[in-house]
Design an enzyme around this catalytic site. Structure first.
Site, short mmCIF file in Angstrom:
data_model
loop_
_atom_site.label_atom_id
_atom_site.label_comp_id
_atom_site.label_asym_id
_atom_site.label_seq_id
_atom_site.Cartn_x
_atom_site.Cartn_y
_atom_site.Cartn_z
N GLN A 120 44.03 43.68 33.43
CA GLN A 120 43.44 42.37 33.72
C GLN A 120 41.92 42.50 33.85
O GLN A 120 41.23 41.53 34.07
CB GLN A 120 44.02 41.83 35.04
N HIS A 157 42.53 39.76 29.89
CA HIS A 157 41.52 38.79 30.31
C HIS A 157 40.20 38.96 29.56
O HIS A 157 39.17 38.47 30.00
CB HIS A 157 41.30 38.88 31.83
N CYS A 164 29.17 28.18 17.11
CA CYS A 164 29.61 28.63 15.78
C CYS A 164 30.74 29.66 15.86
O CYS A 164 31.33 30.02 14.84
CB CYS A 164 28.44 29.20 14.97
N ALA A 180 43.67 54.45 43.55
CA ALA A 180 43.94 54.89 42.17
C ALA A 180 43.27 56.24 41.90
O ALA A 180 43.88 57.13 41.29
CB ALA A 180 43.42 53.84 41.20
N CYS A 238 22.72 31.94 20.92
CA CYS A 238 23.04 32.49 19.60
C CYS A 238 21.88 32.15 18.64
O CYS A 238 21.09 31.23 18.92
CB CYS A 238 24.34 31.83 19.11
N CYS A 291 22.13 30.52 16.10
CA CYS A 291 22.35 29.13 15.66
C CYS A 291 21.91 28.13 16.72
O CYS A 291 21.95 26.92 16.51
CB CYS A 291 23.82 28.91 15.29
N SER A 340 46.78 42.64 42.86
CA SER A 340 47.50 41.89 43.90
C SER A 340 48.70 41.17 43.29
O SER A 340 49.52 40.62 44.00
CB SER A 340 46.55 40.89 44.57
N ASN A 343 48.75 51.37 45.15
CA ASN A 343 47.85 50.40 45.78
C ASN A 343 47.71 50.82 47.25
O ASN A 343 48.71 51.17 47.87
CB ASN A 343 48.48 48.99 45.70
P1 OAD Z 1 42.64 41.33 43.19
O1 OAD Z 1 41.27 41.34 43.78
O2 OAD Z 1 43.47 40.12 43.40
O3 OAD Z 1 43.48 42.57 43.76
C1 OAD Z 1 42.96 43.85 43.83
C2 OAD Z 1 44.04 44.78 44.33
O4 OAD Z 1 43.51 46.11 44.29
C3 OAD Z 1 44.49 44.53 45.77
O5 OAD Z 1 45.91 44.50 45.83
C4 OAD Z 1 43.94 45.74 46.54
O6 OAD Z 1 44.78 46.13 47.62
C5 OAD Z 1 43.92 46.80 45.46
N1 OAD Z 1 42.94 47.88 45.66
C6 OAD Z 1 41.79 47.87 46.36
N2 OAD Z 1 41.16 49.06 46.28
C7 OAD Z 1 41.94 49.85 45.50
C8 OAD Z 1 41.84 51.21 45.02
N3 OAD Z 1 40.78 51.96 45.35
N4 OAD Z 1 42.82 51.69 44.24
C9 OAD Z 1 43.90 50.91 43.92
N5 OAD Z 1 44.04 49.64 44.33
C10 OAD Z 1 43.08 49.11 45.10
O7 OAD Z 1 42.47 41.68 41.65
P2 OAD Z 1 43.49 41.49 40.45
O8 OAD Z 1 44.90 41.61 40.90
O9 OAD Z 1 43.03 42.36 39.34
O10 OAD Z 1 41.22 37.16 36.34
O11 OAD Z 1 43.21 40.00 40.05
C11 OAD Z 1 43.82 39.50 38.89
C12 OAD Z 1 42.93 38.51 38.23
O12 OAD Z 1 42.51 37.56 39.19
C13 OAD Z 1 41.61 39.06 37.71
O13 OAD Z 1 41.74 39.70 36.46
C14 OAD Z 1 40.81 37.81 37.56
C15 OAD Z 1 41.31 36.97 38.73
O14 OAD Z 1 41.71 35.72 38.36
C16 OAD Z 1 40.31 36.42 35.69
O15 OAD Z 1 39.14 36.38 35.97
C17 OAD Z 1 40.89 35.67 34.55
#
Ligand code: OAD
Length: 244
Positions: free
Chosen positions: A101, A119, A130, A231, A148, A150, A189, A213
């Site tokens: 993501q 994403h 364009c 991670a 751009c 254009c 998350s 996580n």
């Molecule tokens: P979140 O910010 O919702 O979640 C981040 C997750 O990473 C949480 O569950 C944390 O506990 C965990 N975390 C924090 N530090 C960490 C580490 N060092 N190692 C492993 N895990 C850790 O982010 P996403 O789930 O990626 O989309 O959010 C999904 C989408 O929400 C994003 O791609 C974005 C947003 O909408 C768009 O912008 C389209």
């Protein structure tokens, strides 16, 4: 090595088709704020507002100030041992498909080759007039918002709130999920759909579901195993355990 890691590595070794889903947490160890974490605010605005199509249309300069700040931060930092471990795992296991993501491009920078960027990617810019698309790694960008040749407004080729996910990446990811027998979910998350449905699709196929996580998430209750760690700490150990 912990019993949990040993068991995870044993399951991984026995699998034939790995699906990985990563989220912002994997890049937290590189110094990139997560989306929903406390450090995810910028000028007191939430990620959902900053990364929205509404903001880009209403106030392109402000939207671009945030994109630019993020691009500068990503350019200043680099992939961490978590990204590198997944790239190493892909080399060992050609059956692995990586869905992310994240828009920072760190998986490709780390050497992963089969990446479905659900994403999009911050480094590709697309003209809203364009449609021309180009890679652009300038950070910071000299004049905001960028235009751009254009004359149209450029935008990052990322999925903003209020927009659909790229169909090809999404279909590819779900096709892989339906075939997988091991699903590794790292640093997300799992609240944003449809990406959050991927682990469920894998699980329906009978996949072993491993979550990495530091905190429990919505996924934890139906994951087969949650390793509570970062991670960068856990993934290199998992790959090492697989090699030994
Ligand atoms: P979140 O910010 O919702 O979640 C981040 C997750 O990473 C949480 O569950 C944390 O506990 C965990 N975390 C924090 N530090 C960490 C580490 N060092 N190692 C492993 N895990 C850790 O982010 P996403 O789930 O990626 O989309 O959010 C999904 C989408 O929400 C994003 O791609 C974005 C947003 O909408 C768009 O912008 C389209």
């Amino acid at each position: 090595m912990s019993k949990q890691l040993q068991e995870a590595a044993r399951r991984l070794a026995a699998s034939k088709n790995i699906l990985v889903l990563t989220g912002a947490g994997i890049s937290a160890d590189s110094g990139i704020p997560t989306f929903r974490g406390k450090d995810g605010l910028w000028n007191n605005r939430r990620g959902e507002e900053l990364a929205s199509i509404d903001l880009l249309l209403e106030d392109p300069k402000l939207a671009w100030q945030w994109y630019d700040a993020m691009r500068v931060l990503i350019a200043k930092n680099k992939p961490n041992p978590g990204h590198l471990a997944l790239a190493a795992l892909e080399k060992m296991r050609p059956d692995l498909a990586l869905t992310t993501q994240n828009i920072d491009g760190y998986h490709s920078d780390a050497g992963s080759r089969r990446v479905f960027e659900l994403h999009g990617n911050f480094w590709r810019l697309r003209c809203m007039a364009c449609g021309k698309m180009d890679e652009n790694r300038q950070a910071p960008i000299k004049e905001l918002p960028p235009k751009c040749a254009c004359g149209g407004l450029l935008r990052p080729d990322i999925v903003l709130y209020g927009e659909q996910l790229p169909v090809e990446a999404l279909e590819g990811a779900f096709a892989r999920a339906r075939e997988s027998d091991f699903c590794l979910v790292v640093g997300t998350s799992c609240v944003v759909y449809p990406a959050a449905l991927l682990p469920q699709a894998a699980k329906r196929n009978g996949a072993f579901l491993l979550e990495v996580n530091p905190e429990n998430t919505q996924l934890s209750e139906y994951a087969d195993m949650t390793i509570n760690g970062t991670a960068a700490a856990v993934l290199p150990k998992l790959v090492h355990a697989l090699q030994s």
